[in-house]
Every structure is written in C-alpha cells, then in structure tokens.
Design a protein around this motif. Sequence first.
Motif, PDB file in Angstrom:
ATOM      1  N   CYS A  52      60.443 -14.368  53.858  1.00 27.07           N
ATOM      2  CA  CYS A  52      59.935 -13.778  53.151  1.00 27.07           C
ATOM      3  C   CYS A  52      61.317 -13.488  51.282  1.00 27.07           C
ATOM      4  O   CYS A  52      62.250 -14.285  51.852  1.00 27.07           O
ATOM      5  CB  CYS A  52      60.040 -11.819  53.546  1.00 27.07           C
ATOM      6  N   CYS A  65      55.753  -9.559  48.686  1.00 29.35           N
ATOM      7  CA  CYS A  65      55.988 -11.160  48.365  1.00 29.35           C
ATOM      8  C   CYS A  65      54.720 -11.385  48.445  1.00 29.35           C
ATOM      9  O   CYS A  65      54.141 -11.858  49.500  1.00 29.35           O
ATOM     10  CB  CYS A  65      57.865 -11.518  48.545  1.00 29.35           C
ATOM     11  N   CYS A  68      55.231 -13.241  52.040  1.00 29.07           N
ATOM     12  CA  CYS A  68      54.470 -12.215  52.947  1.00 29.07           C
ATOM     13  C   CYS A  68      53.533 -12.227  53.409  1.00 29.07           C
ATOM     14  O   CYS A  68      52.551 -12.186  53.530  1.00 29.07           O
ATOM     15  CB  CYS A  68      55.243 -11.240  52.598  1.00 29.07           C
TER      16      CYS A  68
HETATM   17 ZN   LIG Z   1      58.148 -10.378  51.421  1.00 27.02          ZN
END
Ligand SMILES: [Zn+2]
Length: 307
Positions: A52, A65, A68
């Motif tokens: 992440c 993000c 992710c």
């Molecule tokens: Zn993330």
Amino acid sequence: MNWTDVAGQDRAVRILRSALVRDQAHHAYLLAGPAGVGKELLARVFALAANCEAEPPEARPCGVCSHCKAIARGNFPDVMWLMPQAEMVARGLISRADLEAAPSKEIRVDEVRALAKRLSFAALRGRRKVAIVTPAEAINERAQNTLLKTLEEPPPATTFLLLSANPDALLPTIRSRCARVQLGPVPEEVDPEHRPFLEAAERALAAADERDALDVAEQHGERDDALRAALVFQAWTRDLLAAQSGGQLEHRELQALAAEIGQRVRPVALLGQAQVCSEVIEALEQNGNGRLQLERLFLRTRELRNG
Ligand SMILES: [Zn+2]
C-alpha cells in the motif's frame, strides 16, 4: 479488506502488522491453523499492507490507492499465489479444459521453480514481493526441496507466506526457515500461573550446567503435566519470537524477561527452539515419556542457544 477483518486472531495480526510497520518482515512466515480460521484473509491483508502507498505505515492498507486496488483485483505483479491446479480449477482461476491431464492436487517442482524465477527479479511495482502458498502441505517432497533452496537464499524484499492446516506435513527444514504464526483456538496463552514454570525453565536454560534443566524436566515428568509444560513453553517461544520482531507479548508481566532473552539469543536459535517444541509435543501426544521428552526439549534448547 483490513487487519480488523481478521476476526479473533489479534495475536497473529499484531505480529505481522508490527513487522511491516517497522519494516522488519521476515522472509518467510508459516501461517498455521485449522481450516476456516482466517489464514488466507490474513495473507491477503499482509500483501496489501506490504505494498500500500499510504503514509504513515500504520495507515496501511488504505484500500483506495492504486496498489491496494490492483492487489484486491488480483492484478498486481508483486503478489503471487501458488496453489495446486485442482485448487485453481475449483476457484475458477483456470479452466479444466485448458489442462491436458487431470488437475494435480500437488504443488509440483516446476511450479515452485517458476515462482522462484519470478521472485528473482526486482519488484515491478511494489515495495515487497509477497508469495502466498496455499495449502503449503500440498507441495510435494521434491518441490519442497526446491523451495528450501529459495528459502535458504531468499531474494531481497520478498516474503513467503506458507499457509497450512497441517504444518507437520512440511519438511522440518522448511518449517525451521519460517517464523511460525499460529492462528486459531489453541492453548497458546501464557497463563499467569505458568509464570513460575517459565522463570524456572529460563533460569535452568541459562545455568552453567545441565542439572537444573534436568530437575525442571523431572518436576513436570508426569506425561499430562509434561504436555502442558511443553505447550506453555511453545507459546512462550512464540512470544520470544514476537518480542524479537517487534511484536507485543500477550502477557506483559513477562515482557522484561522476553526482552532480555531476545537480546542474547539469536533468531535462528529461537526458530530451532520452536521446532524442538513441535517435535516434543508430537511425541508426548503419542504417549512419549514425559520426563525424557522434557529433557530433550531443555537440553536441545540449551545447545541451540549456546551454539
Ligand atoms: Zn493503499
């Protein structure tokens, strides 16, 4: 998907999460526990948090993000899964029609080699390559030997997560290369009443000669007592490993002792100690002699720590 989704496994979550926050993840973890206990979910969250992009590290995984999202879609080159063909067919990841023969229930040597090759390259997008092997006991023996070579010389910035409901089916050499993270309802808590036993055991392990260790083994020599003692010592060993990798102990009253031992005993000795615990518990569960098995546990642990 986040750490809090891994219900009832606070201890395992704490070990893995704090290792990532401190950027001190081991190169291999054995996530051990019965089916349905959350091993795979925990592995997924680990892979997310390891890659992440959110700051600070405590905020990972953020879930929003680009890393992710790609990992959640199963479309991230640095998170790799290794499972038997039969499992991939069952999950709809490959089609039965694409296979020339019946789907294998084993993880085979060519599959381990292909994974090792991919891991030998630098991470493509993420910070850490994560290889999730499930179920690890499906790796056949020849392939385990191939995997062992990779575990002995791990590629940089790589973590293996071996998921297993039956870790005893793995080669001892594989197990000893992994930090074990136990999930599930197991008698692993260091109960306050066990404190005098653990303190006596640690004093005996640090003593100049073996006599104290033999005394402690004799005091707990009755078989059921010996099994309880070995289980408590196993839980304690996990606490020592957790303390050494920056995790928190379940019971803070032993924190000072754990910190002191963590400083003078090498991680490899503690991993060996964990292995001896498993072997002794297995022997005791099969009616092994209580006193002899505890002697083996303590004498071998002394050797590992002094070696
Ligand atoms: Zn993330």
